[in-house]
Design an enzyme around this catalytic site. Structure first.
Site, short mmCIF file in Angstrom:
data_model
loop_
_atom_site.label_atom_id
_atom_site.label_comp_id
_atom_site.label_asym_id
_atom_site.label_seq_id
_atom_site.Cartn_x
_atom_site.Cartn_y
_atom_site.Cartn_z
N SER A 72 0.82 -1.21 0.00
CA SER A 72 0.00 0.00 0.00
C SER A 72 0.85 1.26 0.00
O SER A 72 0.32 2.35 -0.15
CB SER A 72 -0.93 -0.01 1.21
OG SER A 72 -0.19 -0.28 2.37
N HIS A 84 -1.88 -2.44 -6.66
CA HIS A 84 -2.46 -2.10 -5.35
C HIS A 84 -3.99 -2.14 -5.41
O HIS A 84 -4.63 -1.27 -6.00
CB HIS A 84 -1.96 -0.70 -4.96
CG HIS A 84 -2.42 -0.25 -3.62
ND1 HIS A 84 -2.58 1.06 -3.29
CD2 HIS A 84 -2.75 -0.95 -2.50
CE1 HIS A 84 -2.99 1.15 -2.04
NE2 HIS A 84 -3.11 -0.06 -1.55
N GLU A 128 -4.56 0.37 -8.42
CA GLU A 128 -3.52 1.38 -8.67
C GLU A 128 -2.28 0.61 -9.12
O GLU A 128 -1.75 -0.21 -8.37
CB GLU A 128 -3.27 2.12 -7.34
CG GLU A 128 -2.45 3.36 -7.42
CD GLU A 128 -2.31 4.03 -6.03
OE1 GLU A 128 -2.27 3.31 -5.00
OE2 GLU A 128 -2.25 5.26 -5.98
N ASN A 130 -2.82 6.36 -0.98
CA ASN A 130 -2.59 6.54 0.45
C ASN A 130 -1.93 7.86 0.82
O ASN A 130 -1.99 8.28 1.97
CB ASN A 130 -1.81 5.35 1.02
CG ASN A 130 -2.74 4.19 1.24
OD1 ASN A 130 -3.87 4.37 1.69
ND2 ASN A 130 -2.31 2.99 0.89
N1 CAA Z 1 -16.10 -8.57 1.05
C1 CAA Z 1 -16.97 -8.73 0.04
N2 CAA Z 1 -18.08 -7.98 -0.13
C2 CAA Z 1 -18.31 -7.01 0.77
C3 CAA Z 1 -17.45 -6.77 1.86
C4 CAA Z 1 -16.31 -7.61 1.98
N3 CAA Z 1 -15.42 -7.46 2.97
N4 CAA Z 1 -17.95 -5.75 2.58
C5 CAA Z 1 -19.08 -5.34 1.97
N5 CAA Z 1 -19.29 -6.11 0.87
C6 CAA Z 1 -20.40 -6.01 -0.07
C7 CAA Z 1 -21.69 -6.36 0.62
O1 CAA Z 1 -21.93 -7.74 0.57
C8 CAA Z 1 -22.70 -5.60 -0.22
O2 CAA Z 1 -23.00 -6.30 -1.40
P1 CAA Z 1 -24.50 -6.28 -1.98
O3 CAA Z 1 -24.90 -4.84 -2.05
O4 CAA Z 1 -24.33 -6.89 -3.30
O5 CAA Z 1 -25.26 -7.05 -1.03
C9 CAA Z 1 -21.94 -4.34 -0.66
O6 CAA Z 1 -20.53 -4.64 -0.47
C10 CAA Z 1 -22.32 -3.17 0.19
O7 CAA Z 1 -22.10 -3.51 1.55
P2 CAA Z 1 -23.03 -3.07 2.76
O8 CAA Z 1 -24.43 -2.90 2.26
O9 CAA Z 1 -22.79 -3.99 3.88
O10 CAA Z 1 -22.44 -1.69 3.25
P3 CAA Z 1 -22.09 -0.40 2.44
O11 CAA Z 1 -23.12 -0.07 1.41
O12 CAA Z 1 -21.76 0.62 3.47
O13 CAA Z 1 -20.74 -0.77 1.68
C11 CAA Z 1 -18.42 -0.69 1.65
C12 CAA Z 1 -19.63 -1.25 2.35
C13 CAA Z 1 -18.32 -1.24 0.22
C14 CAA Z 1 -17.19 -1.17 2.44
C15 CAA Z 1 -18.53 0.88 1.60
O14 CAA Z 1 -18.79 1.37 2.88
C16 CAA Z 1 -17.29 1.55 1.08
O15 CAA Z 1 -17.10 1.67 -0.13
N6 CAA Z 1 -16.44 2.03 2.01
C17 CAA Z 1 -15.19 2.67 1.66
C18 CAA Z 1 -14.16 1.60 1.38
C19 CAA Z 1 -12.84 2.19 1.01
O16 CAA Z 1 -12.62 3.39 1.00
N7 CAA Z 1 -11.89 1.30 0.71
C20 CAA Z 1 -10.55 1.69 0.42
C21 CAA Z 1 -9.76 1.55 1.66
S1 CAA Z 1 -8.10 2.05 1.39
C22 CAA Z 1 -7.36 0.68 0.85
O17 CAA Z 1 -7.87 -0.39 0.79
C23 CAA Z 1 -5.97 0.89 0.41
C24 CAA Z 1 -4.94 0.80 1.42
O18 CAA Z 1 -3.83 0.60 1.02
C25 CAA Z 1 -5.16 1.01 2.84
#
Ligand code: CAA
Length: 283
Positions: free
Chosen positions: A119, A140, A152, A190
């Site tokens: 990351s 990434h 990325e 990041n």
């Molecule tokens: N694995 C698989 N599917 C998942 C999941 C997981 N861990 N978490 C959620 N989902 C799926 C759910 O099953 C759901 O699918 P359906 O709509 O088809 O049923 C869908 O995602 C939406 O989930 P929820 O309804 O439970 O909740 P939500 O609408 O709030 O979405 C989320 C959850 C997708 C995590 C959303 O909140 C989101 O996009 N959050 C931001 C995530 C983000 O910014 N990620 C980047 C992080 S930074 C990174 O990863 C890089 C790094 O280097 C640190």
């Protein structure tokens, strides 16, 4: 050249997600980790995700079985000998990753591309421990991998256009949207995201707002899908701290100073959702 078989090193949250999207694209995947229980946990996570897709009518149970049949467990990096691409998704630790890359370089045939899901760590430095820096690249993925569209792709100093193109094509095959960036601490994702999360932790530290208030401001005010503190819990507070340290060290600029509260939580073992407690509490 066609990509027939890949290895994903590390069966955690990110590694298992990458294995899932690869298997869904019809690629044969070896899911590798150092212990059988880690691989089993990763496979279990994939199975649970696919079962949800079946329950929601998005996949048939035959499709689920076919995807799972594309994934095999591996407990030895030697299995990478038959792979066209290896995606390393081990823990964020430069020494561990350097060791894995040195081993893979010796094991893999000359054509194998060595990609890393790091990351924030420098791709060029990882490439330098191999004899194939032209075939080392950053790939990434974002958490949760099955849901998030972005990959990325980070070029190291020596990464060739041919290698970039193959990884770009593979990302599209996995159903993702690749974006090309260059090798700098934290890349783009990041470098932008983590200071925002760190600043949210400072708001909590200085008593500007409670976690719920800080997150609600960003959710309702900026249309973010989740607040920065909830997102930090999802990513892992140890990972957030590690990335802030990489930015701080890499740029030697005080604007990247990790918040003392983030450091304290990590020391206390409050690592976020994975440990049951971070800024919020989880079952
Ligand atoms: N694995 C698989 N599917 C998942 C999941 C997981 N861990 N978490 C959620 N989902 C799926 C759910 O099953 C759901 O699918 P359906 O709509 O088809 O049923 C869908 O995602 C939406 O989930 P929820 O309804 O439970 O909740 P939500 O609408 O709030 O979405 C989320 C959850 C997708 C995590 C959303 O909140 C989101 O996009 N959050 C931001 C995530 C983000 O910014 N990620 C980047 C992080 S930074 C990174 O990863 C890089 C790094 O280097 C640190």
């Amino acid at each position: 050249m066609k990509i027939n078989r890949i290895m994903v090193v590390g069966a955690g949250q990110m590694g298992s997600g990458i294995a899932q999207v690869a298997a869904q694209a019809g690629v044969k995947v070896l899911l590798n980790d150092i212990k059988q229980e880690f691989v089993a946990r990763g496979l279990n996570r994939i199975e649970t995700n696919l079962a949800k897709d079946v329950a929601k009518g998005r996949k048939s149970s035959q499709e689920k079985d076919a995807i799972l049949a594309n994934i095999s467990a591996s407990l030895s990096l030697d299995d990478a000998a038959g792979c066209d691409v290896v995606i390393e998704a081990a823990m964020e630790n430069l020494e561990i990753k350097r060791e894995i890359f040195q081993k893979l370089d010796k094991i893999c045939p000359a054509h194998t591309i060595l990609a890393t899901n790091t990351s924030s760590l420098p791709i060029t430095e990882l490439a330098s421990v191999t004899k194939r820096p032209d075939k080392v690249i950053g790939m990434h993925f974002m958490n949760p991998v099955p849901v998030m569209k972005l990959v990325e792709i980070i070029r190291g100093l020596e990464t060739t256009d041919e290698v970039y193109k193959r990884i770009e094509e593979m990302s599209i095959k996995f159903g993702k949207e690749p974006v090309e960036v260059n090798d700098a601490p934290g890349f783009v994702s990041n470098r932008v995201l983590m200071p925002m999360i760190n600043e949210a932790v400072f708001c909590l530290y200085e008593g500007v707002g409670k976690p719920e208030a800080i997150d609600k401001v960003m959710k309702l005010g900026m249309n973010h899908p989740m607040g920065p503190l909830a997102l930090a819990d999802l990513i892992g507070l140890d990972t957030c701290l590690y990335i802030m340290e990489v930015l701080y060290e890499g740029f030697k600029d005080s604007k990247y100073r990790p918040c003392p509260l983030l450091r304290q939580y990590v020391k206390a073992g409050r690592l976020g959702a994975k440990s049951g407690r971070g800024f919020y509490t989880y079952n």
